[in-house]
Design a protein around this motif. Structure first.
Motif, PDB file in Angstrom:
ATOM      1  N   LEU B 151      12.520 -14.852  11.463  1.00 45.32           N
ATOM      2  CA  LEU B 151      11.472 -13.836  11.577  1.00 45.32           C
ATOM      3  C   LEU B 151      10.958 -13.754  13.003  1.00 45.32           C
ATOM      4  O   LEU B 151      10.568 -14.754  13.593  1.00 45.32           O
ATOM      5  N   CYS B 156       7.288  -7.325  13.857  1.00 41.74           N
ATOM      6  CA  CYS B 156       6.883  -6.909  12.508  1.00 41.74           C
ATOM      7  C   CYS B 156       5.847  -5.792  12.568  1.00 41.74           C
ATOM      8  O   CYS B 156       4.909  -5.851  13.357  1.00 41.74           O
ATOM      9  N   ILE B 157       6.031  -4.779  11.751  1.00 39.81           N
ATOM     10  CA  ILE B 157       5.028  -3.710  11.678  1.00 39.81           C
ATOM     11  C   ILE B 157       4.234  -3.777  10.365  1.00 39.81           C
ATOM     12  O   ILE B 157       3.625  -2.799   9.938  1.00 39.81           O
ATOM     13  N   GLN B 158       4.265  -4.903   9.721  1.00 34.66           N
ATOM     14  CA  GLN B 158       3.436  -5.165   8.520  1.00 34.66           C
ATOM     15  C   GLN B 158       3.596  -4.098   7.429  1.00 34.66           C
ATOM     16  O   GLN B 158       2.632  -3.706   6.799  1.00 34.66           O
ATOM     17  N   CYS B 159       4.820  -3.666   7.226  1.00 33.52           N
ATOM     18  CA  CYS B 159       5.026  -2.618   6.227  1.00 33.52           C
ATOM     19  C   CYS B 159       5.060  -3.190   4.815  1.00 33.52           C
ATOM     20  O   CYS B 159       4.974  -2.448   3.837  1.00 33.52           O
ATOM     21  N   GLY B 160       5.252  -4.496   4.706  1.00 34.74           N
ATOM     22  CA  GLY B 160       5.216  -5.110   3.373  1.00 34.74           C
ATOM     23  C   GLY B 160       6.474  -4.933   2.544  1.00 34.74           C
ATOM     24  O   GLY B 160       6.517  -5.350   1.390  1.00 34.74           O
ATOM     25  N   ARG B 161       7.510  -4.330   3.107  1.00 36.57           N
ATOM     26  CA  ARG B 161       8.716  -4.157   2.297  1.00 36.57           C
ATOM     27  C   ARG B 161       9.305  -5.503   1.862  1.00 36.57           C
ATOM     28  O   ARG B 161       9.714  -5.672   0.722  1.00 36.57           O
ATOM     29  N   CYS B 162       9.326  -6.451   2.802  1.00 33.77           N
ATOM     30  CA  CYS B 162       9.929  -7.748   2.480  1.00 33.77           C
ATOM     31  C   CYS B 162       9.127  -8.461   1.395  1.00 33.77           C
ATOM     32  O   CYS B 162       9.680  -9.021   0.450  1.00 33.77           O
ATOM     33  N   PHE B 177       1.728 -12.004   2.416  1.00 35.41           N
ATOM     34  CA  PHE B 177       1.025 -11.860   3.685  1.00 35.41           C
ATOM     35  C   PHE B 177       0.004 -12.971   3.800  1.00 35.41           C
ATOM     36  O   PHE B 177      -0.660 -13.324   2.837  1.00 35.41           O
ATOM     37  N   PRO B 186       3.729 -11.504   7.480  1.00 32.02           N
ATOM     38  CA  PRO B 186       4.487 -11.949   6.314  1.00 32.02           C
ATOM     39  C   PRO B 186       4.899 -13.399   6.520  1.00 32.02           C
ATOM     40  O   PRO B 186       5.159 -13.819   7.640  1.00 32.02           O
ATOM     41  N   CYS B 206      13.958  -4.296   6.130  1.00 27.24           N
ATOM     42  CA  CYS B 206      12.961  -4.358   7.200  1.00 27.24           C
ATOM     43  C   CYS B 206      13.211  -3.173   8.139  1.00 27.24           C
ATOM     44  O   CYS B 206      14.302  -3.005   8.644  1.00 27.24           O
ATOM     45  N   PRO B 207      12.194  -2.339   8.363  1.00 30.21           N
ATOM     46  CA  PRO B 207      12.429  -1.135   9.163  1.00 30.21           C
ATOM     47  C   PRO B 207      12.442  -1.395  10.664  1.00 30.21           C
ATOM     48  O   PRO B 207      12.554  -0.465  11.443  1.00 30.21           O
ATOM     49  N   VAL B 208      12.317  -2.644  11.041  1.00 30.43           N
ATOM     50  CA  VAL B 208      12.403  -3.011  12.459  1.00 30.43           C
ATOM     51  C   VAL B 208      13.280  -4.258  12.555  1.00 30.43           C
ATOM     52  O   VAL B 208      13.819  -4.706  11.544  1.00 30.43           O
ATOM     53  N   ALA B 210      12.457  -7.281  12.782  1.00 30.45           N
ATOM     54  CA  ALA B 210      11.638  -8.474  12.601  1.00 30.45           C
ATOM     55  C   ALA B 210      12.357  -9.529  11.774  1.00 30.45           C
ATOM     56  O   ALA B 210      12.287 -10.714  12.064  1.00 30.45           O
ATOM     57  N   LEU B 211      13.057  -9.102  10.746  1.00 30.55           N
ATOM     58  CA  LEU B 211      13.803 -10.049   9.929  1.00 30.55           C
ATOM     59  C   LEU B 211      15.268  -9.943  10.337  1.00 30.55           C
ATOM     60  O   LEU B 211      15.878  -8.883  10.236  1.00 30.55           O
TER      61      LEU B 211
END
Ligand SMILES: Cc1cc2nc3c(=O)[nH]c(=O)nc-3n(C[C@H](O)[C@H](O)[C@H](O)COP(=O)(O)O)c2cc1C
Ligand code: SF4
Ligand code: SF4
Ligand code: FES
Lengths: 444, 695
Positions: B151, B156-162, B177, B186, B206-208, B210-211
């Motif tokens: 990670l 991370c944009i904190q979208c919460g998908r993960c 979170f 996360p 993950c849309p970026v 980050a993961l």
């Protein structure tokens, strides 16, 4: 207008905190009348009273009660929002500590009207005394048949539970409060039109009424003396009825809670609190830290009422956390401190609030440290616009309004601070109020 | 259906459909970050804001004062939506500005660069300059969540998908979170290891950047990768995947959508388990034994030695195949043995030794599990044996309200959502099945023949505790839940238990007698194909008999195709005079081989594989095989041609046509007909009824 004591009439009488004392002062007359009435008639009384939510938004209370399914197919819940997190507000605390039976009777009336099975009082974690006082009152009410099974022989059952929060401001937001109550992270949930109203699917997706402590505490009077009578209070205003508790603090001689009738002026409220202390009046935040700040001039003319404050001054009654500030107050550092609160309390769920509150704080922090830049005011205003109305819940709005409001009301103070790297307010008093690291901005 | 207006266009949509989906039908797009069509919409990122209003009775439109999140807004009668106004573009720019102020913008070295929703949305809607002059947030950049997932908290944009994936899809809730506001991040609970069988999926959603995958991190830029649609061949679920490769090497596996099979998920075995493609132990040349040594040989030399040992040897030669051989390879292997060698001694079940008798119902399509009322998972560690079936069973529970019971001898993930766990003693599966059946019969819920009835004497809920370790009340309740709309689901792991025929028979009888469906999914990658293609001896010897035959001299030559029974049957391999080992990797069995043949891996050839539900799926060649390795089907075709002049097969498509001729169930799998999502061909059970003599 002078102070009008309705909710607080017996607040200072220790006997009033016991069931017998409460009964001796005419307590539970409202519930007794309600139980003898048709449920709809109870709601109609609340409608006639013109009561609006005292938690901040001023939403008509009867509409919530009326929104619960009449033909009961589900368990119904009642929630009392006793999180009272808005800085400057401390009226619910006193209500719970000194007049616990008003809340319990009010909730029982609401519960009867909406056929609720259980009520949860979500109390801010720090309010230990309030919780203790309520606990004792609830226990007494159970013993004498005012709660539990077959209340006063009416066949109506209601259980009340106390739930202590953990001191998060966001958990006062009604949907986040429900998440927290259900054991989840204190984050807000989807709202209408994205999800059904809480009156349809609230706590555990069941019909739920949620009201503020003060809102419930008004119900016994409305039922006892009639909605029409209640509506005579505040009749001089456009659409604000009854009395309202204001927690007055700041530079006043007698800070505390004051109960006024709507239509009272802000100046009268200030007088009740012993007038301004330590200098001339400079500003007032009338309804809790999230509402836009007013200048002394505006305070001179302002009448307290939901529409009155909004229409003329674009500020709000809010939760009634009224703060007066004297001339030694540096508005920029006041707003810096306010911004710090909201940045710390943002739950993090949505981008505008999570990122925007922190950014605003960073900019204000820089200004207060003397490193403001040209354009910072426009940038701050832009950031507030990018948060206001774009965030998931009201916390984002609540964080944006005070910043935008202060820049609108006191632009010269921001300009001065940015241009000179020091506060416009230069006095020993101002310096004393500033945090240690910011004191260079206040030295002559 | 409701009528609504989007950007001035009137259209109809199902009531409650999310606007973010509705606009797609107009060919429009609402940019999103947190929204994912397979998870609940949460409205966190605010990227999808749209203007909305409602048509009033008089025909005018009342616009709402604030923009609304399109990803959570349900379609309703009279709704008016504007996705493309100046105000909305300003809002999108605002959200992107917020997301970017603290973003490290280390795109040049980010794995996601080039395939990043944040880059794409910024390109389309974002601000071109920054107004942020403060210090950016600094956080750990390579925080190891597990051995697979790393990670980068700054990205991370904190979208919460993960987080939502682990809550809603995999169900392990391993991520959550922690902290709040701008500090929110996360994390695993208490910073423990991210232990999930499905952790790799969060990297993809993950849309970026980050993961990231610990295995793929910094290994390639997406635009340098070539990708081919493929099928995962690590187990029998047959997940559809993107097989990413670069310069002929396998680099990465990503999920590919197939609603019938894996939706779009993969398990970690599949996502991270393809390393062996690049292993230095890959076999690259045919080898023949000269004394104690192997010497490289040409394919011709190898074929000659093999044919000398096998041709026309009849029942004295045998072949065992492993799970990863394609349908085409399996078919030709069987044909080679019957036509060129005159032997029926071929078997694919070298792990357990069931012998089929009689047809049982065809396997249930994986997706159909969603519509069941109740599922009893019996005798299988579902998440491990059939990970994707596990996700469907969980989805049936979480989204369609099915109830699930699980009967297994150890802790397992189904227990997390099961109504009841029938945790039996290891080895007591047969007894438990009989107790369940007994309970169903004695309670009058089910009727069975008198013979079966007699066998059930003494097996009931009351005796369950003593016989299997499961309480009587649990057995009673579990039996009561069976019936119409219920499925009894197991895998061939049940056949590894002691008394497999008894457990299997009782379980099947339990399903039939209660009117439930019965399904036994095979776990070997292409075990279903092998079963359908008859890679089981009709009259010849089964695996167990073959290996015993090697020891006592009845079998003189044995051909192993990616099968390695050395751990259990070392002596058999040592004794058999002539052993062919054909495989992708060096292994233990090679030590005894006379000839070693290098085999192409699935992605290195064209072919089809049949998954556990009987779905034939095509995997086109993505990369070249290493060295001289050849696809199994070609090796068998060439041998066949050498042994018996006949019309040659030039490509696997022709082999499939021949398969379809011989086994008509495969007709829809002919390459010219086979749809992209594969074809369900199985008619009968894919795992035959066991008849003792396990191997
Ligand atoms: C961030 C935020 C915090 C809030 N905190 C409180 C609170 O502490 N107490 C309260 O009564 N209402 C609070 N509210 C308002 C509630 O969401 C809700 O409007 C109120 O409980 C409704 O009760 P009422 O109709 O009686 O006012 C808060 C709202 C927001 C957006
Ligand atoms: S506005 Fe957004 S981040 Fe702020 S408290 Fe509400 S949901 Fe959380
Ligand atoms: S790690 Fe990725 S998926 Fe998870 S919250 Fe952050 S951006 Fe979203
Ligand atoms: S996509 Fe709608 S809020 Fe994130």
């Amino acid at each position: 207008m002078p102070e009008t004591k309705l909710l607080f009439e017996h607040a200072h009488d220790p006997q009033f905190r016991t069931l017998d004392g409460y009964l001796a002062k005419g307590g539970y007359q409202g519930l007794k009348k309600a139980l003898g009435m048709d449920r709809q008639a109870v709601i109609d009384q609340v409608k006639a009273s013109g009561l609006r939510g005292r938690g901040g938004a001023g939403f008509p209370t009867w509409i919530k009660w009326n929104g619960i399914e009449k033909e009961k197919k589900n368990p119904h819940y009642l929630i009392c929002n006793a999180d009272e997190g808005e800085p400057g507000t401390f009226k619910d605390k006193q209500l719970m500590e000194q007049t616990p039976f008003l809340l319990i009777e009010g909730m029982t009336i609401a519960g009867y009207a909406t056929q609720a099975d259980a009520g949860y009082i979500y109390i801010r974690g720090e309010f230990v005394d309030a919780a203790r006082s309520l606990r004792q009152a609830i226990d007494q009410a159970y013993v004498q048949g005012y709660l539990g099974k077959n209340i006063l022989g009416s066949g109506y059952d209601l259980d009340l539970y106390i739930h202590m929060g953990a001191g998060s401001y966001e958990c006062g937001e009604e949907s986040a409060l429900m998440s927290s109550l259900m054991g989840e992270r204190g984050m807000p949930r989807l709202k209408f039109p994205h999800a059904p109203l809480p009156t349809v699917a609230g706590l555990w997706d069941k019909p739920t009424v949620i009201n503020n402590v003060e809102t419930y505490a008004c119900a016994p009077f409305i039922l006892d003396r009639g909605g029409e009578w209640y509506a005579t209070l505040g009749a001089s205003t456009k659409n604000s009825r009854g009395t309202k508790l204001f927690s007055v603090s700041g530079h006043v001689n007698k800070p505390g809670n004051y109960e006024i009738e709507f239509g009272t002026t802000l100046v009268e409220l200030l007088d009740m609190a012993g007038g301004i202390k330590g200098g001339k009046l400079k500003a007032c935040i009338p309804g809790g830290s999230s509402v836009p700040i007013m200048t002394a001039e505006q305070v001179e003319k302002a009448v307290i009422g939901y529409e009155e404050l909004w229409d003329d001054y674009k500020t709000m009654v809010g939760s009634g956390g009224c703060m007066f500030f004297n001339e030694h107050t540096c508005i920029v550092s006041l707003i810096w401190r306010t911004a710090q609160f909201y940045a710390m309390e943002s739950c993090g769920k949505c981008t505008p609030c999570r990122e925007g509150t922190k950014w605003m704080l960073q900019i204000l922090d820089r200004i207060v440290r003397g490193h403001g830049q040209k354009g910072d005011m426009d940038l701050l205003l832009d950031v507030t616009k990018q948060i206001d109305g774009r965030s998931f819940c009201g916390l984002g709005d609540a964080a944006a309004w005070p910043v935008a409001g202060a820049i609108r009301a006191f632009p010269e103070e921001f300009e001065h601070f940015i241009e000179h790297g020091r506060s416009m307010v230069q006095s020993e008093e101002a310096k004393a109020m500033a945090p240690r690291w910011a004191q260079p901005a206040f030295s002559h | 259906m409701v009528k609504l207006t989007i950007n001035g266009i009137e259209l109809e949509a199902p009531q409650g459909e999310l606007i973010v989906e509705t606009v797609k039908r107009l060919g429009l797009e609402i940019p999103v970050f947190c929204y994912h069509p397979r998870m609940k919409a949460v409205g966190m990122c605010r990227m999808c804001l749209v203007e909305t209003g409602f048509k009033q009775p008089d025909g005018s439109v009342r616009m709402m004062p604030k923009p609304q999140a399109g990803c959570t807004l349900p379609a309703s009668e009279g709704l008016v939506v504007v996705t493309d106004s100046e105000a909305i573009h300003r809002d999108r720019k605002g959200v992107l500005e917020f997301l970017l102020i603290n973003h490290p913008l280390d795109c040049p070295i980010c794995d996601r660069g080039g395939e990043c929703p944040l880059q794409n949305n910024t390109m389309a809607y974002g601000p071109s300059t920054t107004r942020f002059i403060e210090m950016k947030r600094h956080l750990p950049k390579a925080f190891p969540l597990s051995q697979y997932v790393t990670l980068d908290l700054e990205r991370c944009i904190q979208c919460g998908r993960c987080v939502r994936f682990t809550e809603e899809i995999s169900g392990d809730s391993d991520l959550a979170f922690r902290f709040r506001g701008a500090e929110m991040q996360p994390s695993t609970f208490q910073l423990t290891d991210f232990e999930s069988r499905f952790s790799g999926n969060v990297i993809e959603i993950c849309p970026v950047g980050a993961l990231t995958s610990a295995k793929y991190r910094f290994r390639a830029r997406p635009w340098d990768l070539e990708t081919s649609p493929g099928v995962c061949t690590e187990c029998s679920n047959g997940c559809n995947v993107w097989f990413d490769h670069r310069a002929g090497k396998q680099v990465r596996i990503n999920g590919r959508a197939n609603d019938g099979v894996n939706e779009e998920w993969t398990c970690d075995k599949g996502k991270f388990g393809h390393d062996w493609y690049n292993s230095t132990s890959r076999l690259t040349k045919p080898l023949v034994r000269r004394g104690d040594q192997f010497v490289p040989a040409s394919w011709s030399e190898a074929y000659e030695e093999i044919l000398a040992a096998f041709a026309d040897k009849g029942g004295k030669v045998a072949g065992l195949t492993g799970p990863r051989v394609s349908n085409e390879g399996l078919f030709l292997f069987k044909r080679l043995f019957s036509e060129a060698f005159g032997s029926d001694n071929v078997d694919h079940r070298w792990r357990s030794g069931p012998v089929p008798t009689g047809p049982v119902p065809r396997p249930l399509p994986i997706a159909s599990l969603e519509s069941k009322r109740h599922i009893l998972v019996f005798g299988t560690h579902l998440a491990e044996d059939l990970p994707i079936v596990h996700l469907r069973v969980r989805k049936a529970w979480s989204q369609s309200g099915a109830t699930v019971d699980v009967a297994y001898s150890a802790a397992n993930e189904v227990e997390r959502f099961a109504k009841a766990s029938l945790r039996c003693r290891p080895g007591a599966e047969a007894a438990l099945a009989k107790c369940l059946l007994g309970e169903a019969v004695w309670s009058g819920k089910a009727t069975v023949s008198d013979a079966v009835r007699a066998e059930l004497a003494g097996f009931n809920a009351d005796s369950a505790e003593e016989k299997s370790g499961v309480s009587g009340a649990t057995v009673r309740a579990a039996a009561a839940r069976l019936g119409e709309g219920a499925v009894v689901l197991t895998s061939d792991r049940l056949l590894d238990a002691p008394e497999p025929p008894s457990a299997w028979k009782s379980l099947k009888a339990l399903a039939e007698a209660t009117g439930s469906e019965f399904v036994c999914y095979p776990t070997g990658t292409n075990a279903a194909g092998a079963e359908l293609l008859g890679l089981v001896p009709d009259h010849g010897l089964s695996t167990w008999q073959i290996l015993e035959g090697c020891k006592d001299g009845k079998i003189e030559a044995l051909w192993l195709v990616e099968a390695d029974p050395s751990s259990t049957h070392d002596a058999a391999l040592e004794t058999v005079p002539f052993l062919v080992y054909q495989g992708t990797l060096e292994n233990e069995a090679m030590a005894y081989a006379s000839v070693v043949l290098p085999m192409a891996a699935p992605a290195e050839q064209d072919g089809t594989w049949t998954n556990c539900e009987g779905r034939v799926q095509r995997f086109r060649q993505a990369i070249a095989p290493p060295g001289e390795a050849k696809p199994a089907w070609r090796v068998f075709a060439e041998c066949l041609l050498r042994a018996r002049p006949s019309t040659p097969f030039f490509n696997p498509g022709e082999v499939m046509e021949e398969i379809a001729r011989v086994h008509p169930v495969f007709a829809p799998a002919q390459y010219s007909l086979l749809p992209e999502e594969g074809a369900l061909v199985a008619r009968e059970s894919l795992v035959g009824e066991p008849a003792g003599g396990g191997g």
